[in-house]
Design a protein around this motif. Structure first.
Motif, PDB file in Angstrom:
ATOM      1  N   TYR A 160      74.658 107.143  -8.272  1.00  0.00           N
ATOM      2  CA  TYR A 160      74.782 108.506  -7.762  1.00  0.00           C
ATOM      3  C   TYR A 160      74.267 108.500  -6.323  1.00  0.00           C
ATOM      4  CZ  TYR A 160      75.463 110.758 -12.403  1.00  0.00           C
ATOM      5  OH  TYR A 160      75.935 111.168 -13.632  1.00  0.00           O
ATOM      6  N   ASN A 161      75.159 108.797  -5.380  1.00  0.00           N
ATOM      7  CA  ASN A 161      74.757 108.876  -3.974  1.00  0.00           C
ATOM      8  C   ASN A 161      73.964 107.644  -3.544  1.00  0.00           C
ATOM      9  OD1 ASN A 161      75.972 111.467  -3.630  1.00  0.00           O
ATOM     10  ND2 ASN A 161      74.277 112.334  -4.803  1.00  0.00           N
ATOM     11  N   PHE A 162      74.548 106.492  -3.832  1.00  0.00           N
ATOM     12  CA  PHE A 162      74.013 105.182  -3.439  1.00  0.00           C
ATOM     13  C   PHE A 162      72.686 104.829  -4.113  1.00  0.00           C
ATOM     14  CE2 PHE A 162      76.232 104.355   0.947  1.00  0.00           C
ATOM     15  CZ  PHE A 162      77.460 104.556   0.344  1.00  0.00           C
ATOM     16  N   SER A 163      72.353 105.490  -5.226  1.00  0.00           N
ATOM     17  CA  SER A 163      71.112 105.138  -5.910  1.00  0.00           C
ATOM     18  C   SER A 163      71.298 105.319  -7.415  1.00  0.00           C
ATOM     19  CB  SER A 163      69.947 105.979  -5.383  1.00  0.00           C
ATOM     20  OG  SER A 163      68.716 105.494  -5.901  1.00  0.00           O
ATOM     21  N   ILE A 164      70.216 105.135  -8.164  1.00  0.00           N
ATOM     22  CA  ILE A 164      70.306 105.284  -9.614  1.00  0.00           C
ATOM     23  C   ILE A 164      70.401 106.766  -9.955  1.00  0.00           C
ATOM     24  CG2 ILE A 164      69.091 103.142 -10.035  1.00  0.00           C
ATOM     25  CD1 ILE A 164      66.589 104.587 -10.619  1.00  0.00           C
ATOM     26  N   SER A 165      70.921 107.039 -11.146  1.00  0.00           N
ATOM     27  CA  SER A 165      71.104 108.437 -11.548  1.00  0.00           C
ATOM     28  C   SER A 165      69.760 109.081 -11.886  1.00  0.00           C
ATOM     29  CB  SER A 165      72.031 108.522 -12.760  1.00  0.00           C
ATOM     30  OG  SER A 165      71.393 107.974 -13.899  1.00  0.00           O
ATOM     31  N   GLY A 166      69.723 110.401 -11.773  1.00  0.00           N
ATOM     32  CA  GLY A 166      68.516 111.139 -12.154  1.00  0.00           C
ATOM     33  C   GLY A 166      68.113 110.886 -13.600  1.00  0.00           C
ATOM     34  N   PRO A 167      69.046 110.977 -14.562  1.00  0.00           N
ATOM     35  CA  PRO A 167      68.652 110.721 -15.954  1.00  0.00           C
ATOM     36  C   PRO A 167      68.041 109.333 -16.167  1.00  0.00           C
ATOM     37  CG  PRO A 167      70.756 111.836 -15.897  1.00  0.00           C
ATOM     38  CD  PRO A 167      70.409 111.519 -14.467  1.00  0.00           C
ATOM     39  N   LYS A 226      84.087 100.491  -5.078  1.00  0.00           N
ATOM     40  CA  LYS A 226      84.385  99.055  -5.109  1.00  0.00           C
ATOM     41  C   LYS A 226      83.157  98.205  -5.437  1.00  0.00           C
ATOM     42  CE  LYS A 226      88.396  98.869  -2.115  1.00  0.00           C
ATOM     43  NZ  LYS A 226      88.825  98.996  -0.745  1.00  0.00           N
ATOM     44  N   LEU A 227      81.973  98.680  -5.084  1.00  0.00           N
ATOM     45  CA  LEU A 227      80.782  97.837  -5.235  1.00  0.00           C
ATOM     46  C   LEU A 227      80.176  97.889  -6.628  1.00  0.00           C
ATOM     47  CD1 LEU A 227      79.032  98.249  -1.759  1.00  0.00           C
ATOM     48  CD2 LEU A 227      80.640  96.512  -2.534  1.00  0.00           C
ATOM     49  N   GLY A 228      80.726  98.736  -7.493  1.00  0.00           N
ATOM     50  CA  GLY A 228      80.297  98.685  -8.898  1.00  0.00           C
ATOM     51  C   GLY A 228      78.816  98.877  -9.124  1.00  0.00           C
ATOM     52  N   THR A 229      78.215  99.825  -8.425  1.00  0.00           N
ATOM     53  CA  THR A 229      76.788 100.195  -8.557  1.00  0.00           C
ATOM     54  C   THR A 229      75.821  99.200  -7.915  1.00  0.00           C
ATOM     55  OG1 THR A 229      76.245  99.171 -10.732  1.00  0.00           O
ATOM     56  CG2 THR A 229      77.273 101.363 -10.780  1.00  0.00           C
ATOM     57  N   ALA A 230      76.330  98.335  -7.029  1.00  0.00           N
ATOM     58  CA  ALA A 230      75.441  97.342  -6.395  1.00  0.00           C
ATOM     59  C   ALA A 230      74.234  98.004  -5.737  1.00  0.00           C
ATOM     60  CB  ALA A 230      76.226  96.527  -5.365  1.00  0.00           C
ATOM     61  N   ARG A 231      74.470  99.076  -5.005  1.00  0.00           N
ATOM     62  CA  ARG A 231      73.347  99.710  -4.287  1.00  0.00           C
ATOM     63  C   ARG A 231      72.350 100.305  -5.271  1.00  0.00           C
ATOM     64  NH1 ARG A 231      78.210 101.546  -0.581  1.00  0.00           N
ATOM     65  NH2 ARG A 231      78.843 102.137  -2.667  1.00  0.00           N
ATOM     66  N   ALA A 232      72.866 100.940  -6.325  1.00  0.00           N
ATOM     67  CA  ALA A 232      71.971 101.511  -7.342  1.00  0.00           C
ATOM     68  C   ALA A 232      71.176 100.406  -8.040  1.00  0.00           C
ATOM     69  CB  ALA A 232      72.782 102.301  -8.363  1.00  0.00           C
ATOM     70  N   GLN A 233      71.841  99.295  -8.304  1.00  0.00           N
ATOM     71  CA  GLN A 233      71.159  98.230  -9.047  1.00  0.00           C
ATOM     72  C   GLN A 233      69.998  97.652  -8.259  1.00  0.00           C
ATOM     73  OE1 GLN A 233      73.363  95.285 -11.185  1.00  0.00           O
ATOM     74  NE2 GLN A 233      75.029  96.689 -11.717  1.00  0.00           N
ATOM     75  N   TYR A 234      70.142  97.558  -6.949  1.00  0.00           N
ATOM     76  CA  TYR A 234      69.016  97.022  -6.174  1.00  0.00           C
ATOM     77  C   TYR A 234      67.873  98.026  -6.075  1.00  0.00           C
ATOM     78  CZ  TYR A 234      71.579  92.804  -5.424  1.00  0.00           C
ATOM     79  OH  TYR A 234      72.239  91.626  -5.660  1.00  0.00           O
ATOM     80  N   LEU A 254      67.201  99.984  -8.606  1.00  0.00           N
ATOM     81  CA  LEU A 254      66.622  99.873  -9.951  1.00  0.00           C
ATOM     82  C   LEU A 254      65.708  98.643 -10.043  1.00  0.00           C
ATOM     83  CD1 LEU A 254      66.423 100.938 -12.816  1.00  0.00           C
ATOM     84  CD2 LEU A 254      68.609  99.842 -13.329  1.00  0.00           C
ATOM     85  N   ARG A 255      66.132  97.561  -9.416  1.00  0.00           N
ATOM     86  CA  ARG A 255      65.277  96.357  -9.411  1.00  0.00           C
ATOM     87  C   ARG A 255      63.918  96.655  -8.766  1.00  0.00           C
ATOM     88  NH1 ARG A 255      67.439  91.342 -10.605  1.00  0.00           N
ATOM     89  NH2 ARG A 255      69.613  91.540 -11.191  1.00  0.00           N
ATOM     90  N   GLN A 256      63.938  97.439  -7.714  1.00  0.00           N
ATOM     91  CA  GLN A 256      62.682  97.773  -7.033  1.00  0.00           C
ATOM     92  C   GLN A 256      61.746  98.531  -7.971  1.00  0.00           C
ATOM     93  OE1 GLN A 256      63.022  99.436  -3.052  1.00  0.00           O
ATOM     94  NE2 GLN A 256      61.371 100.858  -3.492  1.00  0.00           N
ATOM     95  N   VAL A 257      62.300  99.490  -8.714  1.00  0.00           N
ATOM     96  CA  VAL A 257      61.491 100.249  -9.672  1.00  0.00           C
ATOM     97  C   VAL A 257      60.881  99.303 -10.709  1.00  0.00           C
ATOM     98  CG1 VAL A 257      61.609 101.996 -11.495  1.00  0.00           C
ATOM     99  CG2 VAL A 257      62.863 102.351  -9.347  1.00  0.00           C
ATOM    100  N   LEU A 258      61.694  98.351 -11.152  1.00  0.00           N
ATOM    101  CA  LEU A 258      61.240  97.442 -12.213  1.00  0.00           C
ATOM    102  C   LEU A 258      60.231  96.422 -11.707  1.00  0.00           C
ATOM    103  CD1 LEU A 258      64.717  97.149 -13.908  1.00  0.00           C
ATOM    104  CD2 LEU A 258      62.682  98.196 -14.928  1.00  0.00           C
ATOM    105  N   VAL A 259      60.219  96.155 -10.418  1.00  0.00           N
ATOM    106  CA  VAL A 259      59.166  95.307  -9.842  1.00  0.00           C
ATOM    107  C   VAL A 259      57.823  95.994 -10.034  1.00  0.00           C
ATOM    108  CG1 VAL A 259      58.167  94.440  -7.691  1.00  0.00           C
ATOM    109  CG2 VAL A 259      60.600  94.097  -8.160  1.00  0.00           C
ATOM    110  N   PHE A 260      57.766  97.282  -9.733  1.00  0.00           N
ATOM    111  CA  PHE A 260      56.492  97.993  -9.898  1.00  0.00           C
ATOM    112  C   PHE A 260      56.043  97.971 -11.358  1.00  0.00           C
ATOM    113  CE2 PHE A 260      54.006 101.782 -10.884  1.00  0.00           C
ATOM    114  CZ  PHE A 260      52.902 101.518 -10.089  1.00  0.00           C
ATOM    115  N   LEU A 261      57.016  98.069 -12.268  1.00  0.00           N
ATOM    116  CA  LEU A 261      56.679  98.128 -13.694  1.00  0.00           C
ATOM    117  C   LEU A 261      56.442  96.740 -14.292  1.00  0.00           C
ATOM    118  CD1 LEU A 261      59.113 100.971 -14.753  1.00  0.00           C
ATOM    119  CD2 LEU A 261      56.653 101.116 -14.367  1.00  0.00           C
ATOM    120  N   ASN A 262      56.578  95.708 -13.465  1.00  0.00           N
ATOM    121  CA  ASN A 262      56.313  94.324 -13.884  1.00  0.00           C
ATOM    122  C   ASN A 262      57.219  93.880 -15.036  1.00  0.00           C
ATOM    123  OD1 ASN A 262      54.929  91.890 -13.434  1.00  0.00           O
ATOM    124  ND2 ASN A 262      53.587  92.267 -15.183  1.00  0.00           N
ATOM    125  N   ALA A 263      58.473  94.364 -15.007  1.00  0.00           N
ATOM    126  CA  ALA A 263      59.461  93.876 -15.975  1.00  0.00           C
ATOM    127  C   ALA A 263      59.978  92.524 -15.496  1.00  0.00           C
ATOM    128  CB  ALA A 263      60.613  94.871 -16.085  1.00  0.00           C
TER     129      ALA A 263
END
Ligand code: FNR
Length: 172
Positions: A79-86, A117-125, A127-136
């Motif tokens: 959503y707008n180059f990032s992960i969705s609110g939900p 075309k990018l298939g959520t690439a921007r959102a996925q990166y 999301l990875r940042q969020v998961l770094v903080f959570l130590n996943a």
């Protein structure tokens, strides 16, 4: 030995392509691997006052599902180059209380489908940042980024063989 995966889709709509990715994961999962799809439709917006008063039932269910799973798949829309609110909201709830929180050292796979075309690439990166903080422990490869989603699905089923194969590899 059975290996249990919890899938969380960041889209609430019934015909979601991202929820469709999780159904595809159920279909291609290796023997002995189960993929349960979480229902996050009843999760309210995060409110610290509500948290202090006690977890709402839908949140408590998700927290316990994440804690019990051997691994988690996050299927995120962009959503707008990032992960969705939900998606962010569900993660924020599960991340409380912070010590310990259920994503700590949890194996996590990321996938996503979008119209672009990018298939959520921007959102996925993001999301990875969020998961770094959570130590996943986030799987690096293969990346599952399904662009032009409308043509990758037919009647709600992921029919794109390349995408199905990537999901199979990611689960393995
Ligand atoms: C979108 N969509 C979108 N797509 C994309 O590739 N990049 C983007 O930044 C956005 N931004 C965006 C914002 C908002 C608010 C919406 C509602 C949609 C389109 C999006 O990829 C498409 O609606 C997907 O079908 C959403 O995923 P589900 O619901 O099919 O899982």
């Amino acid at each position: 030995m059975a290996f249990s995966i919890l899938g969380i889709s960041g889209s609430l709509r019934a015909a979601s392509f991202n929820t469709g990715l999780l159904r595809a994961a159920q279909e291609v999962a290796p023997d002995g691997v189960t993929v349960e799809i979480a229902d996050i439709t009843g999760i309210p917006l995060y409110d610290e006052d509500v948290y202090q008063a006690g977890f709402p039932a839908a949140v408590e269910t998700l927290r316990q599902q994440v804690a019990a799973a051997d691994a988690v798949i996050l299927a995120t829309p962009e959503y707008n180059f990032s992960i969705s609110g939900p998606m962010k909201n569900a993660i924020d709830w599960v991340s409380r209380p912070p010590m310990p929180q259920a994503f700590n050292e949890k194996p996590v796979a990321i996938m996503g489908a979008s119209g672009g075309k990018l298939g959520t690439a921007r959102a996925q990166y993001h999301l990875r940042q969020v998961l770094v903080f959570l130590n996943a422990h986030v799987i690096n490869k293969p990346e599952v980024m399904v662009g032009g989603a409308a043509s990758a699905f037919a009647d709600g089923k992921l029919t794109d063989e390349t995408a199905r194969d990537l999901i199979r590899q990611q689960l393995e």
